[in-house]
Every structure is written in structure tokens, then in C-alpha cells.
Motif scaffolding. Structure first.
Motif, PDB file in Angstrom:
ATOM      1  N   GLN A 249     -61.196 -37.968  55.425  1.00 41.36           N
ATOM      2  CA  GLN A 249     -62.175 -38.168  54.263  1.00 41.36           C
ATOM      3  C   GLN A 249     -61.935 -39.242  53.194  1.00 41.36           C
ATOM      4  N   ALA A 250     -60.784 -39.766  53.528  1.00 42.38           N
ATOM      5  CA  ALA A 250     -60.374 -40.983  52.298  1.00 42.38           C
ATOM      6  C   ALA A 250     -60.523 -42.251  53.136  1.00 42.38           C
ATOM      7  N   ASP A 251     -60.651 -43.368  52.251  1.00 37.98           N
ATOM      8  CA  ASP A 251     -60.975 -44.624  52.990  1.00 37.98           C
ATOM      9  C   ASP A 251     -59.555 -45.222  53.321  1.00 37.98           C
ATOM     10  N   VAL A 252     -58.221 -44.923  52.845  1.00 42.65           N
ATOM     11  CA  VAL A 252     -57.045 -45.182  53.148  1.00 42.65           C
ATOM     12  C   VAL A 252     -56.171 -44.290  53.137  1.00 42.65           C
ATOM     13  N   ASP A 279     -52.606 -47.397  56.544  1.00 41.58           N
ATOM     14  CA  ASP A 279     -53.225 -47.208  57.589  1.00 41.58           C
ATOM     15  C   ASP A 279     -54.849 -46.696  57.163  1.00 41.58           C
ATOM     16  N   THR A 280     -55.810 -46.870  58.199  1.00 43.80           N
ATOM     17  CA  THR A 280     -57.221 -46.521  57.904  1.00 43.80           C
ATOM     18  C   THR A 280     -57.303 -45.190  58.588  1.00 43.80           C
ATOM     19  N   PRO A 281     -57.833 -44.064  58.105  1.00 44.83           N
ATOM     20  CA  PRO A 281     -58.113 -42.759  58.796  1.00 44.83           C
ATOM     21  C   PRO A 281     -58.914 -43.128  59.942  1.00 44.83           C
ATOM     22  N   SER A 282     -58.407 -42.407  61.261  1.00 43.32           N
ATOM     23  CA  SER A 282     -59.118 -42.598  62.279  1.00 43.32           C
ATOM     24  C   SER A 282     -60.489 -41.643  62.402  1.00 43.32           C
TER      25      SER A 282
END
Length: 282
Positions: A249-252, A279-282
């Protein structure tokens, strides 16, 4: 993720335990220095925690915070001197439902926060020592919670049995829908607070108080009570040790609280210091 070039971050709201603080409830020197650099750069900084406000004051001082902070998952906003700005309390109806559900579980310790006190009525269990270490003070023993039901700030079910807490969360939510927020601030704590006692509402209120558009806010957190502010902020950052549903649910996603993840995120995204562990969440 917001375009921070178009909307530079002017206000950062951070969770405490599991985010700014290590497992021993202390910040690293890097975290302290990074927050100081943030404030010197003219960016406002504050805290949002499931803790009672009085258990936040030593970190308000440590980080040099000079704007209001949010305790009880956003239910109580206080000035840096501890004076109350806003307090949202749990309806007695919802409190009774939660207490009835939790009290039937032998593996769960039930606590109530009211009148500035942490209250317990059962014999002390192993979680009391954990919470005492975190808050810096112990509970007040009472015979009954009934005299406090008209002014409850938070009810907590505490247990090492995280699966049980997840099940209780799922059971309680439909029972108090529209009356209360139910979320796990940490895997071992299930919190019940007023409907407006959430970090998303706290971010809105604090940003309005400070005159900062939500697009120019950033938030950092690791627990199940943090996505409420993730969904409101211009930029949301999850800690590396957060559970997968929180990360998604986060941007990064930054490093863990054992890796100075909050400092990494502030340096990279707000102070614009290059860093590679993101990282960016998948």
C-alpha cells in the motif's frame, strides 16, 4: 508516488516504533542527525504513533519537534508541551463489544487507556513488561474498566500469538463497523480506537493546521495502522520489515528499522541524497 519535483515535500509525518526507533525503542544517531538536517532544510517533521501522547514526549524532545504530534493512532493531537488540541474517544458501545471479545481469550492481555493512564485489571502477563519497556512507565491496576467507558482513548489486545490477533481483528471489525477503527499497530498489538482516531485523519488535521497541501506531505511507517496515512499523503514509504500487505500500500519501500530505513528514505526522497537501497512495491 507523487512527483516531488512538482510538489516538493514540506511536511513529514513518521511512525515511531518499528520506524524511527530500533527494537530497543531508541533512535540511532544517523536517524537523529537526518531528522535534524530535514528540519534545518525547512521541512516540518512530526510523529504519529499508537502510543499515548505522554509516552511520546521524550522523543518529541529528542527530535526537537516544535509542531503538534498525534498519539493513540491519531486519536489525540497534542502540542509539543503536551497540551491537547483534539481528542477523539471510543464510543462506550464499541468499547463493550471489544472488551467482551478480548476477555474470552486466555492468551490475550487486555488493556485500556483513559485519563492519561494505562489500565489493566488482570494479573500481569508477559506483555506488560514489553509495553512497560516501550512506554517508559507501567500500568495502573483497576478492579473494573466500567468507570472509564465514557472516556476511552484506546483498547489494546496484546499477545505473542499473532495469528490469534489477526483472527480477532477479523471478528471484531464487522461488530464495530462505523463505530471504531480496528488495526494492528504491531504484530503483537491489536488496537481499537475511535473512527477518527486513525493516522490518515491525523495527517489531514496536522497538514491543515500547518498550512501544507497533502500533495506536499510524506509519511513513513511499518504497521497495520499506517496505510491509513499512506492513502492520504503525497508520498508514502513503508519500512523494509513491514508485513507484505502494508508494503503493497506504500509508494516505496525502504530499509528496515535495523538498517536506518527511515533515515535512508528521508535522505533519498526529501533531502535528495543519492542512495541505492530502494524498491517499489510489486
Amino acid at each position: 508516488m507523487s512527483d516531488t519535483a512538482k510538489h516538493p515535500i514540506r511536511f513529514v509525518l513518521s511512525d515511531m516504533d518499528g520506524t524511527l526507533l530500533r527494537p530497543d525503542h531508541t533512535p540511532t544517531q544517523r536517524t537523529l542527525s537526518t531528522v535534524r538536517a530535514l528540519r534545518e532544510a525547512g521541512v516540518l517533521f512530526s510523529l504519529a504513533s499508537g502510543r499515548p501522547p505522554k509516552a511520546m514526549m521524550h522523543m518529541v524532545e529528542a527530535f526537537g519537534i516544535d509542531v503538534p504530534v498525534a498519539g493513540f493512532n491519531g486519536g489525540t493531537l497534542v502540542n509539543p508541551d503536551g497540551s491537547v488540541l483534539v481528542a477523539h474517544r471510543l464510543p462506550a458501545e464499541a468499547a463493550l463489544v471489544a472488551l467482551a471479545l478480548f476477555s474470552g481469550e486466555p492468551d490475550v492481555e487486555v488493556w485500556l487507556f483513559a485519563d492519561g493512564e494505562w489500565l489493566r485489571r488482570d494479573p500481569p502477563g508477559p506483555m506488560v513488561a514489553v509495553e512497560t519497556a516501550g512506554l517508559g512507565y507501567g500500568p495502573l491496576v483497576v478492579e473494573s474498566f466500567e468507570p472509564y467507558l465514557d472516556r476511552v482513548d484506546k483498547i489494546v489486545a496484546a499477545s505473542r500469538n499473532t495469528q490469534l490477533l489477526m483472527e480477532l481483528e477479523a471478528q471484531l471489525q464487522p461488530k464495530v463497523q462505523g463505530l471504531a477503527q480496528v488495526s494492528r499497530s504491531q504484530p503483537i498489538y491489536l488496537d481499537v480506537t475511535a473512527m477518527k482516531a486513525n493516522k490518515g485523519e491525523a495527517l489531514k488535521a496536522l497538514a491543515a493546521h500547518l498550512g501544507v497541501p497533502l500533495a506536499q506531505t510524506a509519511v513513513i511507517g511499518d504497521g497495520g495502522n499506517d496505510p491509513a496515512m499512506f492513502h492520504v499523503a503525497g508520498l508514502s514509504i513503508a519500512m523494509g520489515q513491514a508485513e507484505e500487505p502494508v508494503k503493497r500500500q506504500a509508494d516505496v519501500v525502504t530499509g528496515s528499522n535495523l538498517e536506518d530505513g527511515a533515515a535512508q528514505a528521508i535522505e533519498r526522497f526529501i533531502l535528495k541524497v543519492p542512495h541505492k537501497v530502494f524498491d517499489t512495491p510489486s
